[in-house]
Scaffold this active site. Structure first.
Site, PDB file in Angstrom:
ATOM      1  N   PHE A  16      -5.771  14.995  49.826  1.00 42.23           N
ATOM      2  CA  PHE A  16      -5.610  16.311  49.203  1.00 42.23           C
ATOM      3  C   PHE A  16      -6.127  16.322  47.765  1.00 42.23           C
ATOM      4  O   PHE A  16      -6.987  17.124  47.406  1.00 42.23           O
ATOM      5  CB  PHE A  16      -4.130  16.720  49.249  1.00 42.23           C
ATOM      6  CG  PHE A  16      -3.857  18.060  48.640  1.00 42.23           C
ATOM      7  CD1 PHE A  16      -4.058  19.217  49.369  1.00 42.23           C
ATOM      8  CD2 PHE A  16      -3.401  18.170  47.335  1.00 42.23           C
ATOM      9  CE1 PHE A  16      -3.812  20.465  48.807  1.00 42.23           C
ATOM     10  CE2 PHE A  16      -3.151  19.401  46.765  1.00 42.23           C
ATOM     11  CZ  PHE A  16      -3.351  20.553  47.501  1.00 42.23           C
ATOM     12  N   SER A  40     -14.324  11.462  55.147  1.00 44.43           N
ATOM     13  CA  SER A  40     -14.138  12.700  54.406  1.00 44.43           C
ATOM     14  C   SER A  40     -14.694  13.859  55.221  1.00 44.43           C
ATOM     15  O   SER A  40     -15.889  13.895  55.509  1.00 44.43           O
ATOM     16  CB  SER A  40     -14.857  12.624  53.062  1.00 44.43           C
ATOM     17  OG  SER A  40     -14.793  13.869  52.399  1.00 44.43           O
ATOM     18  N   ASP A  51     -11.080   0.233  51.998  1.00 43.18           N
ATOM     19  CA  ASP A  51      -9.652   0.007  52.204  1.00 43.18           C
ATOM     20  C   ASP A  51      -9.211  -0.939  51.100  1.00 43.18           C
ATOM     21  O   ASP A  51      -9.758  -2.040  50.974  1.00 43.18           O
ATOM     22  CB  ASP A  51      -9.422  -0.608  53.582  1.00 43.18           C
ATOM     23  CG  ASP A  51      -7.952  -0.760  53.940  1.00 43.18           C
ATOM     24  OD1 ASP A  51      -7.116  -0.905  53.013  1.00 43.18           O
ATOM     25  OD2 ASP A  51      -7.641  -0.753  55.132  1.00 43.18           O
ATOM     26  N   VAL A  52      -8.230  -0.537  50.301  1.00 45.74           N
ATOM     27  CA  VAL A  52      -7.793  -1.373  49.183  1.00 45.74           C
ATOM     28  C   VAL A  52      -7.212  -2.708  49.647  1.00 45.74           C
ATOM     29  O   VAL A  52      -7.108  -3.643  48.858  1.00 45.74           O
ATOM     30  CB  VAL A  52      -6.778  -0.650  48.265  1.00 45.74           C
ATOM     31  CG1 VAL A  52      -7.437   0.524  47.549  1.00 45.74           C
ATOM     32  CG2 VAL A  52      -5.541  -0.218  49.027  1.00 45.74           C
ATOM     33  N   SER A 113       2.183  10.083  41.636  1.00 40.89           N
ATOM     34  CA  SER A 113       2.903  11.337  41.814  1.00 40.89           C
ATOM     35  C   SER A 113       4.276  11.253  41.172  1.00 40.89           C
ATOM     36  O   SER A 113       4.700  10.191  40.696  1.00 40.89           O
ATOM     37  CB  SER A 113       3.056  11.643  43.307  1.00 40.89           C
ATOM     38  OG  SER A 113       4.029  10.780  43.865  1.00 40.89           O
ATOM     39  N   TYR A 136       7.929   4.771  49.039  1.00 39.06           N
ATOM     40  CA  TYR A 136       6.691   5.195  48.385  1.00 39.06           C
ATOM     41  C   TYR A 136       6.863   5.172  46.880  1.00 39.06           C
ATOM     42  O   TYR A 136       6.067   4.602  46.146  1.00 39.06           O
ATOM     43  CB  TYR A 136       6.260   6.580  48.866  1.00 39.06           C
ATOM     44  CG  TYR A 136       5.163   7.166  48.001  1.00 39.06           C
ATOM     45  CD1 TYR A 136       3.897   6.589  47.996  1.00 39.06           C
ATOM     46  CD2 TYR A 136       5.389   8.247  47.174  1.00 39.06           C
ATOM     47  CE1 TYR A 136       2.893   7.092  47.184  1.00 39.06           C
ATOM     48  CE2 TYR A 136       4.390   8.755  46.369  1.00 39.06           C
ATOM     49  CZ  TYR A 136       3.148   8.180  46.367  1.00 39.06           C
ATOM     50  OH  TYR A 136       2.155   8.672  45.571  1.00 39.06           O
TER      51      TYR A 136
END
Length: 139
Positions: A16, A40, A51-52, A113, A136
């Site tokens: 997002f 995407s 991919d981290v 966030s 998270y």
């Protein structure tokens, strides 16, 4: 002669916030790479798999870039096993930092966030910060 703006990589760019940040960077005339585990849909022509948790994919995705906006995270509710939050959000961030150092990228902007704060109705100061309510947030 003016210098060409550096190529920006939006890591987590299929999400997002990543989609919207990519739009803003493109509107500002920046060259952008969208790197993510997931393709995407909005910017398919800019997409590179990354991919981290997989350093080799980071190296490939970051090739030719000079600034990274790190929005990559495991964030959805109910992820199982919960260790996935930590392997992506903590270990993945370490992988990214090590890879940035290895390939010589010196600019990285990290965004998170409000989930790092607990959910409360009352106001509280940032010192001391109460622990987050979710895996998270804790990761």
């Amino acid at each position: 002669m003016t210098d060409k703006p550096s190529v920006a990589c939006v890591l987590g760019g299929s999400g997002f916030l990543g989609q919207r940040l990519t739009d803003v960077l493109l509107e500002a005339g920046r060259e952008v790479i969208v790197a993510d585990r997931n393709p995407s849909e909005r910017h398919a022509e800019l997409y590179r798999h990354a991919d981290v948790c997989e350093t080799a994919t980071l190296r490939e995705a970051l090739a030719g870039t000079s600034i990274v906006f790190n929005l990559a995270a495991e964030w959805q509710d109910g992820v199982s096993p919960v260790e996935r939050y930590y392997s992506v959000n903590v270990d993945g961030a370490r992988n990214l930092c090590a890879t940035l150092t290895e390939v010589g990228i010196r600019q990285c902007i990290f965004a998170s966030s409000v989930s790092v704060y607990p959910f409360r109705d009352e106001e509280f100061s940032e010192e001391p910060t109460p622990p987050p309510d979710s895996h998270y947030g804790r990761s």
